[in-house]
Design a protein around this motif. Structure first.
Motif, PDB file in Angstrom:
ATOM      1  N   PHE A   1       0.842  -1.187   0.000  1.00 36.81           N
ATOM      2  CA  PHE A   1       0.000   0.000   0.000  1.00 36.81           C
ATOM      3  C   PHE A   1       0.882   1.244   0.000  1.00 36.81           C
ATOM      4  CE2 PHE A   1      -1.842  -3.457   2.406  1.00 36.81           C
ATOM      5  CZ  PHE A   1      -3.090  -3.617   1.818  1.00 36.81           C
ATOM      6  N   ALA A   2       0.509   2.237  -0.798  1.00 33.58           N
ATOM      7  CA  ALA A   2       1.227   3.513  -0.827  1.00 33.58           C
ATOM      8  C   ALA A   2       0.199   4.633  -0.704  1.00 33.58           C
ATOM      9  CB  ALA A   2       1.994   3.654  -2.133  1.00 33.58           C
ATOM     10  N   PHE A   3       0.524   5.637   0.121  1.00 39.20           N
ATOM     11  CA  PHE A   3      -0.402   6.754   0.285  1.00 39.20           C
ATOM     12  C   PHE A   3       0.351   8.005   0.695  1.00 39.20           C
ATOM     13  CE2 PHE A   3      -0.599   3.604   3.629  1.00 39.20           C
ATOM     14  CZ  PHE A   3      -0.071   4.286   4.701  1.00 39.20           C
ATOM     15  N   PRO A   4      -0.222   9.169   0.366  1.00 33.30           N
ATOM     16  CA  PRO A   4       0.436  10.426   0.727  1.00 33.30           C
ATOM     17  C   PRO A   4       0.276  10.721   2.213  1.00 33.30           C
ATOM     18  CG  PRO A   4      -1.646  10.865  -0.371  1.00 33.30           C
ATOM     19  CD  PRO A   4      -1.444   9.375  -0.402  1.00 33.30           C
ATOM     20  N   VAL A   5       1.305  11.330   2.794  1.00 35.42           N
ATOM     21  CA  VAL A   5       1.267  11.774   4.185  1.00 35.42           C
ATOM     22  C   VAL A   5       1.948  13.138   4.264  1.00 35.42           C
ATOM     23  CG1 VAL A   5       1.156   9.493   5.274  1.00 35.42           C
ATOM     24  CG2 VAL A   5       3.374  10.473   4.733  1.00 35.42           C
ATOM     25  N   GLU A   6       1.544  13.934   5.232  1.00 35.07           N
ATOM     26  CA  GLU A   6       2.109  15.273   5.389  1.00 35.07           C
ATOM     27  C   GLU A   6       3.153  15.349   6.501  1.00 35.07           C
ATOM     28  OE1 GLU A   6       1.601  17.909   3.387  1.00 35.07           O
ATOM     29  OE2 GLU A   6       0.403  16.554   2.154  1.00 35.07           O
ATOM     30  N   SER A   7       3.171  14.335   7.389  1.00 36.31           N
ATOM     31  CA  SER A   7       4.092  14.381   8.524  1.00 36.31           C
ATOM     32  C   SER A   7       4.442  12.968   8.965  1.00 36.31           C
ATOM     33  CB  SER A   7       3.451  15.127   9.698  1.00 36.31           C
ATOM     34  OG  SER A   7       2.338  14.388  10.177  1.00 36.31           O
TER      35      SER A   7
ATOM     36  N   SER B   1      13.929   5.678  -5.497  1.00 34.52           N
ATOM     37  CA  SER B   1      14.011   5.444  -6.941  1.00 34.52           C
ATOM     38  C   SER B   1      12.959   6.253  -7.697  1.00 34.52           C
ATOM     39  CB  SER B   1      13.819   3.966  -7.277  1.00 34.52           C
ATOM     40  OG  SER B   1      14.908   3.216  -6.815  1.00 34.52           O
ATOM     41  N   PHE B   2      11.785   6.390  -7.101  1.00 32.00           N
ATOM     42  CA  PHE B   2      10.720   7.164  -7.719  1.00 32.00           C
ATOM     43  C   PHE B   2      10.898   8.662  -7.470  1.00 32.00           C
ATOM     44  CE2 PHE B   2       8.812   3.083  -8.155  1.00 32.00           C
ATOM     45  CZ  PHE B   2       7.790   3.181  -9.078  1.00 32.00           C
ATOM     46  N   GLY B   3      11.839   9.027  -6.584  1.00 36.37           N
ATOM     47  CA  GLY B   3      12.086  10.433  -6.265  1.00 36.37           C
ATOM     48  C   GLY B   3      10.934  11.085  -5.522  1.00 36.37           C
ATOM     49  N   LEU B   4      10.265  10.316  -4.662  1.00 38.88           N
ATOM     50  CA  LEU B   4       9.056  10.796  -3.988  1.00 38.88           C
ATOM     51  C   LEU B   4       9.340  11.312  -2.589  1.00 38.88           C
ATOM     52  CD1 LEU B   4       6.654   7.888  -4.975  1.00 38.88           C
ATOM     53  CD2 LEU B   4       6.911  10.111  -6.094  1.00 38.88           C
ATOM     54  N   THR B   5       8.423  12.108  -2.108  1.00 38.41           N
ATOM     55  CA  THR B   5       8.426  12.532  -0.720  1.00 38.41           C
ATOM     56  C   THR B   5       6.981  12.665  -0.261  1.00 38.41           C
ATOM     57  OG1 THR B   5       9.383  14.064   0.892  1.00 38.41           O
ATOM     58  CG2 THR B   5       8.524  15.024  -1.153  1.00 38.41           C
ATOM     59  N   ASN B   6       6.810  12.821   1.042  1.00 42.10           N
ATOM     60  CA  ASN B   6       5.480  12.864   1.655  1.00 42.10           C
ATOM     61  C   ASN B   6       4.681  11.632   1.257  1.00 42.10           C
ATOM     62  OD1 ASN B   6       6.508  15.338   2.376  1.00 42.10           O
ATOM     63  ND2 ASN B   6       4.562  16.369   2.221  1.00 42.10           N
TER      64      ASN B   6
ATOM     65  N   ALA C   1       1.435   1.732  -9.329  1.00 37.47           N
ATOM     66  CA  ALA C   1      -0.023   1.764  -9.467  1.00 37.47           C
ATOM     67  C   ALA C   1      -0.640   3.036  -8.889  1.00 37.47           C
ATOM     68  CB  ALA C   1      -0.638   0.543  -8.784  1.00 37.47           C
ATOM     69  N   ALA C   2       0.116   3.748  -8.078  1.00 34.25           N
ATOM     70  CA  ALA C   2      -0.417   4.935  -7.399  1.00 34.25           C
ATOM     71  C   ALA C   2      -0.536   6.115  -8.362  1.00 34.25           C
ATOM     72  CB  ALA C   2       0.499   5.320  -6.231  1.00 34.25           C
ATOM     73  N   THR C   3      -1.469   6.990  -8.065  1.00 38.37           N
ATOM     74  CA  THR C   3      -1.578   8.259  -8.780  1.00 38.37           C
ATOM     75  C   THR C   3      -0.640   9.232  -8.087  1.00 38.37           C
ATOM     76  OG1 THR C   3      -3.885   7.832  -9.323  1.00 38.37           O
ATOM     77  CG2 THR C   3      -3.142  10.124  -9.444  1.00 38.37           C
ATOM     78  N   LEU C   4       0.353   9.721  -8.814  1.00 37.18           N
ATOM     79  CA  LEU C   4       1.319  10.639  -8.225  1.00 37.18           C
ATOM     80  C   LEU C   4       0.757  12.061  -8.246  1.00 37.18           C
ATOM     81  CD1 LEU C   4       4.665   9.306  -9.723  1.00 37.18           C
ATOM     82  CD2 LEU C   4       3.549   8.692  -7.578  1.00 37.18           C
ATOM     83  N   ILE C   5       0.937  12.748  -7.139  1.00 39.36           N
ATOM     84  CA  ILE C   5       0.471  14.120  -6.988  1.00 39.36           C
ATOM     85  C   ILE C   5       1.709  14.999  -6.875  1.00 39.36           C
ATOM     86  CG2 ILE C   5      -0.825  15.730  -5.541  1.00 39.36           C
ATOM     87  CD1 ILE C   5      -2.296  13.181  -4.440  1.00 39.36           C
ATOM     88  N   GLU C   6       1.853  15.928  -7.817  1.00 40.96           N
ATOM     89  CA  GLU C   6       3.016  16.816  -7.795  1.00 40.96           C
ATOM     90  C   GLU C   6       2.676  18.061  -6.996  1.00 40.96           C
ATOM     91  OE1 GLU C   6       5.992  19.131 -10.876  1.00 40.96           O
ATOM     92  OE2 GLU C   6       4.767  17.489 -11.602  1.00 40.96           O
TER      93      GLU C   6
END
Length: 178
Positions: free
Chosen positions: A7-13, A69-74, A107-112
């Motif tokens: 599971f992958a999901f955005p988080v702010e903290s 590798s995906f260069g993601l944060t949050n 599979a996740a929708t990336l939010i920039e």
């Protein structure tokens, strides 16, 4: 054979990531392992991972590696493992956790999103056309504006574009940055 759920999901903290991790640990209480990693902030300096009982470095680090590798944060990635009776070995675990995390992120929708900065400035009413022309047709958000003999505005722009904006503003006669 073991079963992996990712599971992958955005988080702010970090606190929000830990809440989600706790939620999944409770939801999948019957799983052998609930491993995870998260990355927070635009500087990408706040991160943590857990092998949750798997051999050291075989679960959390590969998950975190995929976030990098995906260069993601949050983002927080959780991989749940139901043991299937066959030991995978160290390299097998690394591959399994890495691939589960990769598939969840793919599979996740990336939010920039971008760090934003505000700039407040004043200008004479005669400079209004030049200032308004600067704010039109770009990614500049007007936060506040006061129009009188002397005018004041606060604009919000991507942090990496702030220097260019302030340079263009100061090129307009009478503009004073606050």
């Amino acid at each position: 054979m073991s079963k992996f759920l990712a599971f992958a999901f955005p988080v702010e903290s970090a606190a929000e990531a830990k809440e989600r991790i706790s939620e999944y640990q409770k939801k999948y209480f019957d799983a052998r392992h609930v491993c995870w990693a998260y990355m927070i902030g635009s500087a990408r300096t706040e991160f943590l991972s857990s092998d949750n009982g798997e051999p050291s470095g075989t679960a959390g680090k590969p998950i975190l590696g995929q976030i990098n590798s995906f260069g993601l944060t949050n983002v927080c990635v959780i991989v749940v493992r139901y043991f299937g009776g066959i030991k995978l070995g160290t390299s097998g675990l690394i591959v399994a956790y890495r691939e589960a995390a990769r598939e969840a992120l793919s599979a996740a929708t990336l939010i920039e999103r971008h760090d934003m900065s505000d700039v407040t400035f004043s200008f004479p009413y005669l400079a209004m056309n030049d200032v308004m022309r600067l704010t039109k047709g770009s990614d500049i958000e007007i936060i506040s504006q006061i129009f009188d003999n002397s005018c004041e505005m606060t604009l919000r722009v991507r942090a990496d574009e702030l220097e260019a904006l302030t340079s263009r503003l100061t090129d307009i006669d009478g503009v004073t940055l606050s």
